[in-house]
Scaffold this active site. Structure first.
Site, short mmCIF file in Angstrom:
data_model
loop_
_atom_site.label_atom_id
_atom_site.label_comp_id
_atom_site.label_asym_id
_atom_site.label_seq_id
_atom_site.Cartn_x
_atom_site.Cartn_y
_atom_site.Cartn_z
N SER A 1 -81.19 -114.33 75.26
CA SER A 1 -82.00 -115.07 76.23
C SER A 1 -83.42 -115.14 75.73
O SER A 1 -83.86 -114.29 74.94
CB SER A 1 -81.96 -114.35 77.58
OG SER A 1 -82.99 -114.80 78.44
N TYR B 1 -83.94 -105.72 81.16
CA TYR B 1 -83.23 -106.94 80.76
C TYR B 1 -83.73 -107.43 79.41
O TYR B 1 -82.93 -107.74 78.51
CB TYR B 1 -83.42 -108.02 81.83
CG TYR B 1 -82.77 -109.34 81.46
CD1 TYR B 1 -81.39 -109.47 81.40
CD2 TYR B 1 -83.56 -110.46 81.17
CE1 TYR B 1 -80.80 -110.68 81.07
CE2 TYR B 1 -82.98 -111.68 80.84
CZ TYR B 1 -81.59 -111.78 80.79
OH TYR B 1 -81.02 -112.98 80.44
#
Length: 308
Positions: free
Chosen positions: A156, A181
């Site tokens: 990501s 994350y």
């Protein structure tokens, strides 16, 4: 790998779809494994690969849900896998090895994002454990079936939030769900760098911004504050739909345009540039020394290293 981190003129872009990047590619006779392949962009990836002729194995933490979502899609099968449980990873791999089918494409797409602080029974932070360590162990255990395969790690743009926090990778000193994350997404990129160096063609990628069940841990009000949706729940124009969001990982797994490359980070169906901000890949995520260090650390935690 930084010398390879430059666009190649693929002819595709942010609005390309998974079916478009597969145009003219016949996957008949190939076997793909797509973790997370029953929801969001993973489901669209599974559908595109199956429609191109591939046999697609979809490992799932919720196999009943996966079976329902894939009902009627020919060429797909579901098997049980919980990436946060290394015993489950081992059991899945043992079933695959016993089955004996060569795996041509392995897309590591399952993951969690910005969840509340959660730890595995071993005390590992859940995002790092699921997004990285589970996939690390899976690939190593499946290695006998991966000769000549492509392995694709769905990272990501969030990898820019954090490098690997070597002083506290499991946030024992205080939890930040977004840094956790970001660290896990950096780990996805570094994993591809080292796996490719070890001889298995690997890529990592940013699929783009897409509203999918991945956002389930983020309150709607917070998503609005971040500009991910308006008051009516509609995403901004730069967001992709799921067919577009599935394109880059499908392209990474199948395109002959990437035959001469490996270990690079992709976005919008193109090789990304190295960048300190904005689009592109951060230098910390493709650092080969960091990649080797992460591999050794992961091997120590999981007890698995097929290349030792």
């Amino acid at each position: 790998m930084s010398e390879q981190q430059h666009p190649i003129g693929s002819g595709f872009g942010a609005r390309s779809t998974a079916s478009e990047v597969l145009a003219g590619i016949d996957l008949t006779g190939t076997t793909a494994v797509v973790t997370g392949g029953y929801s969001g962009i993973g489901l669209e990836t599974t559908r595109a690969l199956a429609n191109a002729g591939a046999s697609v194995i979809v490992p799932a933490r919720r196999p009943e849900t996966a079976a329902a979502n894939l009902d009627g899609l020919k060429g797909t099968e579901v098997d049980e896998l919980d990436l946060a449980d290394l015993d489950s990873v081992r059991a899945f791999a043992e079933r695959r090895l016993a089955d004996g089918r060569h795996i041509d494409l392995l897309i590591n797409g399952a993951g969690v994002m910005a969840c509340p602080e959660t730890r595995t029974p071993g005390g590992w932070e859940l995002q790092f454990a699921t997004n990285h360590l589970g996939h690390y162990a899976l690939v190593n255990r499946l290695l006998p079936l991966l000769d000549g395969a492509r392995v694709v790690s769905v990272s990501s743009g969030g990898h820019g939030l954090s490098a690997i926090r070597w002083d506290d990778p499991h946030f024992e000193g205080g939890y930040d769900r977004w840094l956790a994350y970001g660290q896990s997404k950096t780990a996805n990129v570094l994993f591809a760098v080292e796996l490719d160096r070890l001889g298995v063609k690997a890529f990592a990628l940013h699929p783009g911004a897409i509203l999918t069940p991945l956002q389930r841990h983020i309150p709607v009000e917070e998503q609005r504050e971040m500009g991910w949706m308006d008051a009516e729940g509609n995403p901004p124009e730069y967001f992709k739909n799921t067919e577009q969001g599935a394109a880059t990982q499908t392209w990474a797994a199948t395109s002959p345009q990437l035959d001469a490359l490996g270990g690079v980070y992709l976005e919008d169906c193109e090789v990304a540039e190295v960048s300190a901000e904005g689009a592109g890949v951060r230098p910390h995520a493709i650092d080969p020394d960091e990649a080797r260090r992460l591999w050794a650390y992961s091997a120590g935690l999981t007890g698995v290293n097929a290349f030792a």
